[in-house]
Design a protein around this motif. Structure first.
Motif, PDB file in Angstrom:
ATOM      1  N   PRO A 144       4.123 -31.588 -10.022  1.00 19.14           N
ATOM      2  CA  PRO A 144       2.970 -31.114  -9.271  1.00 19.14           C
ATOM      3  C   PRO A 144       2.614 -32.170  -8.285  1.00 19.14           C
ATOM      4  O   PRO A 144       1.969 -31.704  -7.053  1.00 19.14           O
ATOM      5  N   ILE A 145       2.902 -33.413  -8.414  1.00 21.38           N
ATOM      6  CA  ILE A 145       2.530 -34.342  -7.330  1.00 21.38           C
ATOM      7  C   ILE A 145       3.793 -35.324  -7.101  1.00 21.38           C
ATOM      8  O   ILE A 145       4.547 -35.257  -8.133  1.00 21.38           O
ATOM      9  N   ASP A 146       4.125 -36.047  -6.393  1.00 20.88           N
ATOM     10  CA  ASP A 146       5.235 -36.973  -5.965  1.00 20.88           C
ATOM     11  C   ASP A 146       5.664 -37.914  -7.265  1.00 20.88           C
ATOM     12  O   ASP A 146       6.716 -38.060  -7.363  1.00 20.88           O
ATOM     13  N   CYS A 147       4.655 -38.423  -8.038  1.00 24.84           N
ATOM     14  CA  CYS A 147       5.004 -39.498  -9.130  1.00 24.84           C
ATOM     15  C   CYS A 147       4.778 -38.721 -10.621  1.00 24.84           C
ATOM     16  O   CYS A 147       5.025 -39.552 -11.602  1.00 24.84           O
ATOM     17  N   LEU A 148       4.587 -37.523 -10.545  1.00 25.79           N
ATOM     18  CA  LEU A 148       4.460 -36.897 -12.086  1.00 25.79           C
ATOM     19  C   LEU A 148       5.349 -35.660 -12.002  1.00 25.79           C
ATOM     20  O   LEU A 148       5.483 -34.932 -11.394  1.00 25.79           O
ATOM     21  N   PHE A 195       8.088 -30.842 -24.944  1.00 20.23           N
ATOM     22  CA  PHE A 195       7.230 -30.766 -23.931  1.00 20.23           C
ATOM     23  C   PHE A 195       7.219 -32.553 -23.427  1.00 20.23           C
ATOM     24  O   PHE A 195       6.905 -33.292 -24.589  1.00 20.23           O
ATOM     25  N   GLY A 196       7.399 -32.620 -22.059  1.00 20.01           N
ATOM     26  CA  GLY A 196       7.455 -34.114 -21.705  1.00 20.01           C
ATOM     27  C   GLY A 196       6.521 -34.193 -20.372  1.00 20.01           C
ATOM     28  O   GLY A 196       6.374 -33.118 -19.422  1.00 20.01           O
ATOM     29  N   VAL A 197       5.960 -35.407 -20.337  1.00 17.57           N
ATOM     30  CA  VAL A 197       5.352 -35.766 -19.204  1.00 17.57           C
ATOM     31  C   VAL A 197       5.869 -37.058 -18.675  1.00 17.57           C
ATOM     32  O   VAL A 197       6.136 -38.081 -19.309  1.00 17.57           O
TER      33      VAL A 197
END
Length: 401
Positions: A128-132, A203-205
């Motif tokens: 969703p964003i560059d670092c995530l 599920f991973g973040v």
């Protein structure tokens, strides 16, 4: 072990892969087959391979989907345990104090296989964003193995050994003789073993810190886009409640040859209770990339146990556990070599006679003895203290073309 190869075949936004994977597990265990634990699963040796074909598509720079098809090959499932071969007709008893039945031990060595079962995994990745980054995967359905093979019988209890030897010496006219379903004398009975293998959801973040700023395009890393470090959290669910028991069907019978009114005594199903629980695993880890040729990794996880205390056996100690691991990767040209070590701390489990539901097996009795015996405690074999830990060393080699 895992061996795989992937390519895009020159197609933009597509990827294809083939792999062979052996799930990590406590696949092999051996315990003293003459000790007090002999009526439990004193030996296991399981080999399972997943042959997988995968395809992934990236409709957007920061979004991709994938699907994998698995051919599950249960190459072998070997189990060993002692059972009690007593049956009422041996002494003409209609009722028996099974707690006093001794000398009828038979070692049963099961060797079965199932060449084909199937499953599939659905997955998605999103930045969703560059670092995530977010990831999701789910393997389904629950797999049921119907493995076929044979069970070798070793009549080693004093009474059973004497009766079996008499049957061998007399050519089957006296003593104990085992037969397959076609009436052929044998010590190896055709066997079918049925059990279930779970669904798995993940599920991973992941947080990524880039060395030279963010990639020019989200989801696309060019040659100069190196990661400085990352931190990842994963949540894993495994549906082990599907594994309620090992159900073994022995296709044959025994007969006490030469005895008055001798009857064919059919082998009854052997049900080894498992009654596993679904597990949850919480995993935190990351890597640091200090040099162009070096990566450092580390992580920790906590996992709830699959094995209820009252159904604890000695073949698989799946209790609440904490794992820690360290690893490193060396890169040279198109190759990378990874080495890792992890240690798993497991809870110590104490199971009392009142709690355990693991009993001696009597495969020649239509009614389980614990259902008719006035005192069942001497039939129980699952009581005791269970202490375990694991050390795992992993090595991986990767080549880029």
């Amino acid at each position: 072990p895992l061996v795989g190869v992937s390519t895009d075949f020159g197609l933009k936004d597509w990827a294809f892969a083939l792999s062979v994977y052996g799930p990590s597990a406590n696949a092999q265990s051996n315990f003293d087959s003459d000790g007090r634990q002999r009526f439990m699963l004193v030996g296991t040796d399981v080999l399972l391979a997943l042959y997988t074909a995968s395809v992934a598509y990236r409709p957007l720079d920061n979004l991709s989907f994938g699907i994998s098809f698995h051919w599950l090959n249960l190459i072998q499932a070997k189990l060993s345990m002692a059972v009690n071969g007593y049956w009422d007709q041996m002494n003409g008893w209609q009722g028996t104090d099974y707690n006093e039945v001794e000398g009828y031990e038979v070692r049963a060595d099961v060797n079965v296989a199932d060449d084909f079962a199937w499953a599939m995994t659905l997955g998605a990745w999103y930045r969703p964003i560059d670092c995530l980054e977010l990831g999701f995967a789910f393997r389904l359905p629950t797999v049921t193995f119907n493995a076929e093979g044979e069970t070798s019988l070793n009549f080693y209890g004093s009474t059973m050994a004497a009766l079996y030897q008499s049957g061998q010496d007399s050519g089957g006219t006296q003593g104990l003789v085992a037969y397959d379903k076609n009436g052929n004398p044998t010590s190896k009975l055709p066997t079918t073993m049925t059990f279930s293998y779970p669904m798995v959801g993940r599920f991973g973040v992941r947080y990524v810190q880039w060395k030279n700023g963010v990639p020019e395009k989200k989801g696309v890393a060019s040659e100069g886009d190196e990661e400085l470090f990352d931190v990842e959290f994963d949540l894993v669910w495994e549906g082990w409640s599907a594994l309620t028991d090992y159900n073994l069907q022995l296709d044959g019978y025994i007969k006490l040859a030469g005895a008055q009114n001798a009857q064919e005594i059919q082998f009854q199903p052997v049900i080894i209770p498992r009654q596993y629980k679904d597990t949850w695993s919480f995993r935190l880890g990351g890597h640091y990339h200090p040099l162009s040729f070096l990566d450092l990794q580390g992580g920790v996880y906590y996992e709830t146990g699959a094995v209820p205390g009252r159904y604890t056996n000695i073949d698989f100690a799946g209790f609440d556990r904490i794992g820690v691991g360290l690893g490193t990767t060396f890169k040279y040209d198109r190759y990378s070599l990874s080495v890792a070590y992890s240690h798993i701390f497991q809870s110590t489990i104490d199971v009392s006679l009142d709690q355990t539901e693991v009993y001696k097996q009597f495969p020649l009795q239509k009614t389980p003895p614990q259902d008719v015996s006035a005192e069942a405690e001497p039939l129980k074999v699952g009581a005791g203290r269970f202490e375990t830990s694991y050390d795992i060393v992993s090595v991986a080699l990767k080549a880029h073309f």
